[in-house]
Design a protein around this motif. Structure first.
Motif, mmCIF file in Angstrom:
data_model
loop_
_atom_site.group_PDB
_atom_site.id
_atom_site.type_symbol
_atom_site.label_atom_id
_atom_site.label_comp_id
_atom_site.label_asym_id
_atom_site.label_seq_id
_atom_site.Cartn_x
_atom_site.Cartn_y
_atom_site.Cartn_z
ATOM 1 N N THR A 74 0.846 -1.193 0.000
ATOM 2 C CA THR A 74 0.000 0.000 0.000
ATOM 3 C C THR A 74 0.881 1.243 0.000
ATOM 4 O O THR A 74 2.018 1.208 0.461
ATOM 5 C CB THR A 74 -0.929 0.028 1.232
ATOM 6 N N ASP A 75 0.337 2.331 -0.506
ATOM 7 C CA ASP A 75 1.087 3.583 -0.593
ATOM 8 C C ASP A 75 1.071 4.278 0.762
ATOM 9 O O ASP A 75 0.058 4.839 1.160
ATOM 10 C CB ASP A 75 0.461 4.469 -1.678
ATOM 11 N N LEU A 76 2.185 4.246 1.458
ATOM 12 C CA LEU A 76 2.278 4.869 2.773
ATOM 13 C C LEU A 76 2.732 6.308 2.698
ATOM 14 O O LEU A 76 2.598 7.058 3.672
ATOM 15 C CB LEU A 76 3.245 4.074 3.661
ATOM 16 N N SER A 77 3.295 6.710 1.569
ATOM 17 C CA SER A 77 3.850 8.057 1.439
ATOM 18 C C SER A 77 2.857 9.074 0.902
ATOM 19 O O SER A 77 3.103 10.275 0.984
ATOM 20 C CB SER A 77 5.076 8.030 0.518
ATOM 21 N N TYR A 102 -0.338 10.280 5.600
ATOM 22 C CA TYR A 102 -1.760 10.167 5.977
ATOM 23 C C TYR A 102 -2.333 8.802 5.605
ATOM 24 O O TYR A 102 -3.484 8.679 5.201
ATOM 25 C CB TYR A 102 -2.589 11.280 5.325
ATOM 26 N N ALA A 103 -1.507 7.747 5.749
ATOM 27 C CA ALA A 103 -1.923 6.406 5.344
ATOM 28 C C ALA A 103 -2.196 5.538 6.559
ATOM 29 O O ALA A 103 -1.605 5.713 7.629
ATOM 30 C CB ALA A 103 -0.840 5.760 4.488
ATOM 31 N N SER A 104 -3.102 4.587 6.383
ATOM 32 C CA SER A 104 -3.328 3.563 7.396
ATOM 33 C C SER A 104 -2.270 2.482 7.204
ATOM 34 O O SER A 104 -2.075 1.983 6.094
ATOM 35 C CB SER A 104 -4.729 2.969 7.232
ATOM 36 N N ASP A 105 -1.577 2.112 8.272
ATOM 37 C CA ASP A 105 -0.435 1.218 8.166
ATOM 38 C C ASP A 105 -0.624 0.031 9.093
ATOM 39 O O ASP A 105 -0.753 0.184 10.311
ATOM 40 C CB ASP A 105 0.846 1.980 8.531
ATOM 41 N N ALA A 106 -0.617 -1.163 8.512
ATOM 42 C CA ALA A 106 -0.792 -2.374 9.318
ATOM 43 C C ALA A 106 0.357 -2.576 10.301
ATOM 44 O O ALA A 106 0.213 -3.284 11.295
ATOM 45 C CB ALA A 106 -0.911 -3.584 8.391
ATOM 46 N N LYS A 107 1.505 -1.959 10.024
ATOM 47 C CA LYS A 107 2.672 -2.090 10.897
ATOM 48 C C LYS A 107 2.873 -0.841 11.758
ATOM 49 O O LYS A 107 3.999 -0.529 12.161
ATOM 50 C CB LYS A 107 3.921 -2.356 10.064
ATOM 51 N N GLU A 108 1.813 -0.147 12.054
ATOM 52 C CA GLU A 108 1.882 1.122 12.781
ATOM 53 C C GLU A 108 2.741 1.008 14.042
ATOM 54 O O GLU A 108 3.567 1.883 14.333
ATOM 55 C CB GLU A 108 0.467 1.580 13.147
ATOM 56 N N GLY A 109 2.574 -0.055 14.784
ATOM 57 C CA GLY A 109 3.260 -0.176 16.068
ATOM 58 C C GLY A 109 4.763 -0.290 15.976
ATOM 59 O O GLY A 109 5.461 -0.038 16.959
#
Length: 865
Positions: free
Chosen positions: A476-479, A551-558
């Motif tokens: 997914t585009d995180l940038s 401004y992306a939702s990231d499954a690896k946020e933590g």
């Protein structure tokens, strides 16, 4: 007659090492028994060589036949016509290297070798030779041998064939290294050269890794094109395909897989002989031309890379001594765009250097008697310049540089190549590199270190790397740019680390500001920091970035870099921009909401964020408020980069002006549709001093955006009072001038004349900071011991004070932030001297007990011990 084309002849060892064997010999047998591969002849006398071969039949081009090849690359071979023999016959072949005479004597099962054997012949067949027939050599009693190159392709495997026609073949059904007739394919997961042996009596076989010994790539410690004056080694990561080549000056050379080395895996290499300085090259993967991710120079507007002998690019007089930096907290960062700094004629920079690398460091420039350019930076007193992207970016690549195109450079194309638009000689590759190095060197001579703004979080488009491997990019585009780089892939993370190391080692860079470092896992960033600080332990490199993503939702946020994970990077000396402190000081970035420096102390905060920011936003493991975005995150003060404005969002003066204006209407893109100018610009100037005074007297590392020190506006032609001048295009404008023309972005040096008082304030506060160790303490423990911060309840959060007793100074400091009206504040015991107020440096002695401090001001007192 068997023939080969000229291009294949030039490939020398590539055919030998990448197809079937990599052996050391003076002469080679090549013929129909081994599909015209290479089998080394055995030397039996000083000029006699032998082999024994079984000729089962011919091939599509004729009957059974052979030739003797001098080097294994067809450049010298005998006889002139193929040597024809009979089918279904074994021959002992003798070659005289002096006379070039060849004899072929029919024998019974090659028994004339003197070795016993069960199989009359044996052939290797598998993915390395496209399931052709490569003859194995009988090297001892019942022992057949061959060296094979495995290239690491998916499902690589092989079998053994007795006659070369699959009539009697062997595999391994049980993976026990014992051959079974018509058994299963034997799978091999390794890469590189392997010696394969078969005992035709016991049916036992072995596969033993071994180094390549002839015409193999030179040992190198990095990927890309590694130059020497006799050969250049080309290396690329290719995890998806083994069909890898490089075109060098129009000639294609095949690469072979090499064993993992120096932390690299799935690497393909070839060494190409000759002095290739300035040669053009492109890697080809499955026939598709791709750029070299490690390339150090590129042909303008192409993905054709250039081989460079970087030893020819050194600065004229040698590298100057790097400016001293005892502790990272001693740094004061100045962010600037190369073109902005000198493109305006008011810069006083020579016409040919305006907007260029060397325009950054031209000395002796002035405007109406005030210093400009690098002399201005020395006068201001900053320790570091942070350059907006100066690697090769995608937009504005027209040459010569005579069009009005402008870009900040956050669209990377070649991470290790200096941007051509900033060079006076963009097509002189050596000099382009030398100009960049000269710029760094001249900054060093001026006592200023250099930080690069790096954008490893995304590329201009996916076609930068996708043809090499889709693994370069996250799913997914995180940038928020259309793609983002996946540094959780080990070889992608290593590419970033190697690029950072290259800029430090080759160009003398002193630190890096990471764009959107928040898309990366903190564990990967820790690796980069650990490596750089270990290798360059004497440099005190600055490493910091934006702890958010696009401004992306990231499954690896933590596991990403956030305020809440910054503490994990403390040993690696990695920090982040303190956006929480920034917004507590000024309010929002692109609107008119205000905060502390505007005399607005909200009830939800009541000055506590300023209280924490003054202390360096220290992390406390016992604080129940800890979390992803809690404002107290720094495990060391160097981890907090304190600032009000940067290239993004409204600059300091534009933010103040718009926030004090009336009748302001903005659209959803933050463009200004209407405004009425502020009534009191004197008050606006006071706010600028107050806000930056807080930044320059707080613990941590202060950051100044270019031009803030003389109230730079990025409105079109400085028409700040006109609403339309705030806008550019459909969405851009003063809040985001990434592609706006010079009329928005260029620094107009007349502002230093008209706003001299503001410049003097910045200069004075910077000098104050540099001369007082108590304003730049090195650890949280030191701050806790020697800085007593207070928020007197009677002022409702409008006043925050800090009493500094650091023993590295020979005096105490008392710092007062006052967001209200004029106040009387209590001083610690003793006789104090006021040394700074809203106008900058002062010297008022004999103050004790109580002092009057002005509102909207930072006031600093000093007391000798």
């Amino acid at each position: 007659m068997h023939t080969v084309n000229y291009r294949l002849a030039l490939a020398s060892c590539l055919f030998i090492c990448s197809f079937s064997t990599c052996v050391q010999a003076d002469w080679f047998f090549r013929g129909t028994p081994n599909s015209w591969g290479t089998v080394a002849l055995t030397q039996t006398a000083s000029n006699l060589y032998e082999t024994c071969q079984h000729f089962a039949g011919g091939d599509a081009n004729g009957g059974p036949r052979f030739k003797i090849d001098r080097y294994g690359n067809w450049t010298e071979n005998y006889p002139s016509a193929d040597y024809a023999v009979s089918a279904n016959t074994h021959y002992k072949i003798t070659f005289n290297s002096s006379t070039r005479a060849i004899s072929a004597q029919a024998v019974n099962h090659c028994q004339d070798t003197g070795f016993s054997q069960v199989f009359p012949s044996l052939y290797f067949r598998g993915t390395p030779n496209s399931w052709g027939t490569t003859a194995m050599a009988l090297v001892a009693n019942n022992t057949w041998e061959l060296t094979v190159n495995f290239d690491g392709q998916a499902n690589q495997r092989f079998k053994f064939d007795v006659s070369g026609n699959w009539a009697t073949n062997y595999g391994d059904n049980n993976s026990d290294n014992i051959l079974d007739q018509t058994g299963a394919d034997i799978y091999q997961t390794g890469t590189g050269q392997y010696k394969i042996t078969v005992n035709d009596l016991t049916r036992h076989y072995t596969v033993e890794a071994m180094p390549c010994t002839v015409n193999c790539p030179a040992q190198v410690n990095r990927l890309g094109a590694v130059y020497s004056n006799t050969a250049t080694t080309f290396s690329i990561w290719s995890p998806e395909t083994g069909n890898v080549a490089v075109k060098v000056n129009g000639v294609i050379h095949n690469l072979q897989a090499v064993p993992d080395f120096n932390g690299y895996s799935n690497v393909y290499q070839v060494s190409v002989e000759g002095d290739l300085h300035l040669a053009e090259y492109q890697f080809l993967l499955d026939g598709v031309a791709v750029r070299d991710p490690y390339g150090v120079m590129v042909k303008a507007q192409t993905n054709i890379n250039i081989v460079m002998d970087l030893a020819r690019t050194q600065v004229a007089d040698g590298w100057a001594t790097r400016p001293a930096l005892v502790a990272r907290e001693d740094a004061i960062i100045y962010e600037v765009h190369v073109r902005d700094f000198s493109i305006d004629t008011s810069s006083g920079v020579s016409a040919g250097k305006r907007g260029k690398y060397l325009g950054m460091v031209e000395q002796g420039t002035t405007y109406n008697g005030v210093k400009t350019g690098i002399d201005h930076l020395k006068e201001l007193g900053v320790t570091h310049v942070q350059l907006l992207p100066v690697y090769d970016f995608a937009t504005c690549d027209g040459l010569p540089d005579n069009d009005p195109c402008y870009n900040w450079g956050y669209d990377p194309r070649n991470y290790n190549v200096p941007e051509e638009r900033y060079s006076q000689t963009p097509l002189d590759y050596e000099n382009r590199v030398r100009e960049f190095k000269t710029m760094v060197n001249e900054f060093h001579k001026a006592g200023i270190r250099v930080i690069m703004d790096v954008v490893y979080n995304h590329t201009y488009s996916k076609d930068m790397f996708e043809a090499i491997s889709p693994r370069y990019y996250t799913p997914t585009d995180l940038s928020g740019t259309g793609n983002s780089i996946d540094a959780d892939q080990a070889m992608v993370s290593r590419m970033i680390q190697d690029s950072l190391e290259y800029w430090v080692e080759e160009y003398g860079i002193d630190g890096f500001r990471f764009d959107l470092i928040g898309i990366f896992s903190h564990a990967e960033v820790e690796k980069w920091g650990r490596h750089l600080n270990n290798k360059f332990a004497d440099r005190n490199l600055l490493l910091y970035g934006e702890p958010w993503n696009g401004y992306a939702s990231d499954a690896k946020e933590g596991q990403r870099v956030r305020y809440g994970t910054t503490r994990f990077m403390v040993e690696e000396h990695v920090g982040v921009f303190n956006g929480a402190f920034r917004e507590a000081i000024k309010g929002n970035n692109d609107g008119t909401a205000t905060a502390y420096m505007f005399n607005h102390v909200g009830p939800a905060d009541s000055g506590w964020a300023i209280y924490d920011g003054l202390r360096g936003s220290p992390y406390n493991a016992s604080d129940s408020r800890n979390g992803t975005w809690f404002r107290n995150f720094a495990a060391d003060p160097e981890q907090s980069i304190n600032y009000i404005s940067a290239h993004d969002n409204f600059g300091l003066w534009d933010k103040i002006y718009l926030s004090l204006a009336t009748n302001v209407v903005q659209n959803s893109s933050h463009q200004v549709l209407s405004l009425s100018p502020p009534a009191n610009l004197g008050y606006a100037r006071r706010i600028a001093n107050f806000g930056m005074g807080i930044v320059l007297t707080s613990q941590g590392i202060p950051f100044v955006h270019a031009g803030d020190e003389f109230l730079r506006t990025k409105t079109n032609n400085q028409q700040i009072h006109v609403a339309s001048a705030w806008n550019h295009g459909a969405h851009g404008g003063t809040h985001n001038t990434y592609d706006a023309p010079d009329s928005f972005n260029s620094i107009k040096w007349q502002n230093k004349v008209s706003n001299a008082a503001t410049f003097n304030y910045f200069r004075d506060l910077i000098s104050l900071r540099r001369n007082h160790a108590g304003l730049r303490m090195n650890t949280n423990a030191e701050i806790a011991q020697y800085l007593a911060v207070a928020r007197p309840a009677e002022f409702g959060g409008e006043v925050v004070t800090g009493h500094i007793t650091n023993p590295r100074d020979n005096h105490d400091l008392f710092v007062v932030y006052n967001s209200g009206g004029n106040r009387y504040v209590s001083l610690p015991p003793g006789s104090w001297t006021q040394i700074a107020d809203t106008n900058g440096a002062t010297h008022i002695t004999g103050i004790s007990a109580v002092a009057l401090v002005e509102g909207t001001a930072v006031t600093v007192f000093r007391k000798p011990r």
